[in-house]
Design a protein around this motif. Structure first.
Motif, mmCIF file in Angstrom:
data_model
loop_
_atom_site.group_PDB
_atom_site.id
_atom_site.type_symbol
_atom_site.label_atom_id
_atom_site.label_comp_id
_atom_site.label_asym_id
_atom_site.label_seq_id
_atom_site.Cartn_x
_atom_site.Cartn_y
_atom_site.Cartn_z
ATOM 1 N N TYR A 49 0.839 -1.204 0.000
ATOM 2 C CA TYR A 49 0.000 0.000 0.000
ATOM 3 C C TYR A 49 0.869 1.247 0.000
ATOM 4 C CZ TYR A 49 0.904 1.365 4.848
ATOM 5 O OH TYR A 49 1.500 1.807 5.993
ATOM 6 N N ALA A 50 0.254 2.373 -0.360
ATOM 7 C CA ALA A 50 0.876 3.690 -0.237
ATOM 8 C C ALA A 50 0.102 4.449 0.826
ATOM 9 C CB ALA A 50 0.814 4.445 -1.564
ATOM 10 N N GLN A 51 0.782 5.241 1.625
ATOM 11 C CA GLN A 51 0.094 5.994 2.671
ATOM 12 C C GLN A 51 -0.848 7.032 2.080
ATOM 13 O OE1 GLN A 51 0.184 5.273 5.961
ATOM 14 N NE2 GLN A 51 -1.514 6.723 6.055
ATOM 15 N N VAL A 52 -0.417 7.698 1.005
ATOM 16 C CA VAL A 52 -1.245 8.710 0.363
ATOM 17 C C VAL A 52 -1.168 8.512 -1.150
ATOM 18 C CG1 VAL A 52 -1.683 11.188 0.085
ATOM 19 C CG2 VAL A 52 -0.651 10.353 2.211
ATOM 20 N N VAL A 53 -2.328 8.559 -1.797
ATOM 21 C CA VAL A 53 -2.386 8.526 -3.253
ATOM 22 C C VAL A 53 -3.205 9.734 -3.693
ATOM 23 C CG1 VAL A 53 -3.185 7.299 -5.305
ATOM 24 C CG2 VAL A 53 -2.211 6.018 -3.389
ATOM 25 N N LYS A 54 -2.646 10.489 -4.627
ATOM 26 C CA LYS A 54 -3.338 11.640 -5.205
ATOM 27 C C LYS A 54 -3.686 11.289 -6.644
ATOM 28 C CE LYS A 54 -2.721 16.534 -6.334
ATOM 29 N NZ LYS A 54 -2.359 16.639 -7.734
ATOM 30 N N ALA A 55 -4.963 11.411 -6.977
ATOM 31 C CA ALA A 55 -5.442 11.179 -8.335
ATOM 32 C C ALA A 55 -6.255 12.407 -8.719
ATOM 33 C CB ALA A 55 -6.291 9.920 -8.409
ATOM 34 N N GLY A 56 -5.778 13.145 -9.716
ATOM 35 C CA GLY A 56 -6.427 14.411 -10.044
ATOM 36 C C GLY A 56 -6.291 15.354 -8.857
ATOM 37 N N ASN A 57 -7.400 15.925 -8.409
ATOM 38 C CA ASN A 57 -7.319 16.806 -7.245
ATOM 39 C C ASN A 57 -7.878 16.140 -5.987
ATOM 40 O OD1 ASN A 57 -9.999 16.958 -8.151
ATOM 41 N ND2 ASN A 57 -10.259 19.043 -7.395
ATOM 42 N N THR A 58 -7.958 14.794 -6.008
ATOM 43 C CA THR A 58 -8.448 14.036 -4.857
ATOM 44 C C THR A 58 -7.300 13.295 -4.194
ATOM 45 O OG1 THR A 58 -10.582 13.765 -5.959
ATOM 46 C CG2 THR A 58 -10.116 12.300 -4.110
ATOM 47 N N ALA A 117 -2.563 19.898 1.154
ATOM 48 C CA ALA A 117 -3.927 19.954 1.676
ATOM 49 C C ALA A 117 -3.897 20.104 3.194
ATOM 50 C CB ALA A 117 -4.685 18.689 1.284
ATOM 51 N N SER A 118 -5.071 20.339 3.767
ATOM 52 C CA SER A 118 -5.199 20.429 5.217
ATOM 53 C C SER A 118 -6.574 19.891 5.611
ATOM 54 C CB SER A 118 -5.029 21.871 5.687
ATOM 55 O OG SER A 118 -6.128 22.654 5.257
ATOM 56 N N ALA A 119 -6.887 19.951 6.888
ATOM 57 C CA ALA A 119 -8.157 19.419 7.390
ATOM 58 C C ALA A 119 -9.360 20.053 6.692
ATOM 59 C CB ALA A 119 -8.242 19.620 8.899
ATOM 60 N N LYS A 120 -9.252 21.293 6.286
ATOM 61 C CA LYS A 120 -10.379 21.972 5.631
ATOM 62 C C LYS A 120 -10.726 21.334 4.283
ATOM 63 C CE LYS A 120 -7.636 25.648 3.454
ATOM 64 N NZ LYS A 120 -7.441 24.888 2.242
ATOM 65 N N ASP A 121 -9.820 20.557 3.714
ATOM 66 C CA ASP A 121 -10.039 19.916 2.418
ATOM 67 C C ASP A 121 -10.631 18.509 2.533
ATOM 68 O OD1 ASP A 121 -8.859 22.126 0.977
ATOM 69 O OD2 ASP A 121 -6.923 21.411 1.713
ATOM 70 N N VAL A 122 -10.771 18.000 3.763
ATOM 71 C CA VAL A 122 -11.287 16.644 3.969
ATOM 72 C C VAL A 122 -12.787 16.619 3.703
ATOM 73 C CG1 VAL A 122 -11.620 14.790 5.655
ATOM 74 C CG2 VAL A 122 -9.472 16.081 5.628
ATOM 75 N N VAL A 123 -13.214 15.667 2.866
ATOM 76 C CA VAL A 123 -14.636 15.518 2.550
ATOM 77 C C VAL A 123 -15.225 14.232 3.118
ATOM 78 C CG1 VAL A 123 -14.525 16.969 0.480
ATOM 79 C CG2 VAL A 123 -14.172 14.489 0.273
ATOM 80 N N LYS A 124 -14.388 13.235 3.439
ATOM 81 C CA LYS A 124 -14.878 11.949 3.951
ATOM 82 C C LYS A 124 -13.875 11.373 4.929
ATOM 83 C CE LYS A 124 -17.522 8.181 3.963
ATOM 84 N NZ LYS A 124 -17.543 7.763 5.345
ATOM 85 N N GLU A 125 -14.406 10.917 6.053
ATOM 86 C CA GLU A 125 -13.592 10.268 7.081
ATOM 87 C C GLU A 125 -14.230 8.921 7.389
ATOM 88 O OE1 GLU A 125 -12.419 11.829 11.385
ATOM 89 O OE2 GLU A 125 -14.481 11.117 11.283
ATOM 90 N N THR A 126 -13.409 7.891 7.490
ATOM 91 C CA THR A 126 -13.872 6.603 7.982
ATOM 92 C C THR A 126 -13.020 6.255 9.188
ATOM 93 O OG1 THR A 126 -14.473 5.952 5.732
ATOM 94 C CG2 THR A 126 -14.416 4.215 7.394
ATOM 95 N N LEU A 127 -13.701 6.011 10.300
ATOM 96 C CA LEU A 127 -13.036 5.758 11.575
ATOM 97 C C LEU A 127 -13.400 4.348 12.021
ATOM 98 C CD1 LEU A 127 -12.983 8.210 14.518
ATOM 99 C CD2 LEU A 127 -13.744 5.874 14.894
ATOM 100 N N TYR A 128 -12.376 3.554 12.307
ATOM 101 C CA TYR A 128 -12.554 2.195 12.810
ATOM 102 C C TYR A 128 -11.986 2.158 14.222
ATOM 103 C CZ TYR A 128 -12.818 1.400 7.776
ATOM 104 O OH TYR A 128 -13.142 1.474 6.453
ATOM 105 N N ILE A 130 -10.480 11.047 2.820
ATOM 106 C CA ILE A 130 -10.486 11.481 1.427
ATOM 107 C C ILE A 130 -10.583 12.991 1.461
ATOM 108 C CG2 ILE A 130 -11.683 11.440 -0.788
ATOM 109 C CD1 ILE A 130 -12.803 8.683 0.025
ATOM 110 N N ALA A 131 -9.704 13.647 0.728
ATOM 111 C CA ALA A 131 -9.700 15.120 0.653
ATOM 112 C C ALA A 131 -9.697 15.540 -0.803
ATOM 113 C CB ALA A 131 -8.478 15.684 1.370
ATOM 114 N N VAL A 132 -10.245 16.719 -1.051
ATOM 115 C CA VAL A 132 -10.255 17.289 -2.394
ATOM 116 C C VAL A 132 -9.545 18.631 -2.329
ATOM 117 C CG1 VAL A 132 -11.666 18.108 -4.310
ATOM 118 C CG2 VAL A 132 -12.396 16.107 -2.987
ATOM 119 N N ILE A 133 -8.497 18.750 -3.140
ATOM 120 C CA ILE A 133 -7.727 20.001 -3.200
ATOM 121 C C ILE A 133 -8.451 20.949 -4.147
ATOM 122 C CG2 ILE A 133 -5.515 21.044 -3.787
ATOM 123 C CD1 ILE A 133 -4.251 18.280 -3.371
ATOM 124 N N PRO A 134 -8.736 22.150 -3.699
ATOM 125 C CA PRO A 134 -9.416 23.099 -4.594
ATOM 126 C C PRO A 134 -8.571 23.379 -5.836
ATOM 127 C CG PRO A 134 -9.330 23.933 -2.339
ATOM 128 C CD PRO A 134 -8.467 22.713 -2.392
#
Length: 133
Positions: free
Chosen positions: A29-38, A70-81, A126-130
């Motif tokens: 796995y990769a810790q972070v993957v950026k695809a487009g602006n997501t 990005a920062s916390a303001k860009d987060v659109v979805k959180e999944t917490l286990y 999941i975050a979306v960069i403006p």
């Protein structure tokens, strides 16, 4: 239907701590993957389900977000286990501080065990960069 030559290729960028391969080949796995602006952030675990442990986990998520500007303001979805949802509800203020009142869509799930045997909490984002002005 598009032919093979007409298919759109999505450019992916990766970030994985100080790993020059930008991914963990052992676990796959990769810790972070950026695809487009997501930005997709793999779960960050903690074995400390206390306000301090939760704050440290979200600080680590902030570092992941920062890897692509990005920062916390860009987060659109959180999944917490978590292995203890009642403790997480009790200490939710530590999590809420990360978002500073601008909360994402969120799903919380109690599980019997996480990938790391001692982990009590794991969060992915999941975050979306403006896109530029």
């Amino acid at each position: 239907m598009k032919s093979e030559s007409e298919k759109i290729v999505i450019a992916k960028e990766k970030w994985h701590w100080d790993n020059p391969d930008k991914q963990n080949k052992n676990a796959g796995y990769a810790q972070v993957v950026k695809a487009g602006n997501t930005i997709y952030i793999s779960g960050v675990p903690s074995d400390d389900l206390s306000p301090d442990g939760i704050t440290r986990l979200y600080n680590t998520l902030e570092e992941c977000l920062n890897s692509f500007g990005a920062s916390a303001k860009d987060v659109v979805k959180e999944t917490l286990y978590t292995t203890d949802i009642e403790a997480m509800k009790k200490y939710n203020e530590a999590r809420k501080e990360f978002y500073k009142g601008d909360y994402p869509a969120a799903t919380w799930v109690q599980v019997s065990r996480l990938y790391e045997a001692t982990a009590q909490l794991e969060v992915d984002l999941i975050a979306v960069i403006p896109v530029g002005d």
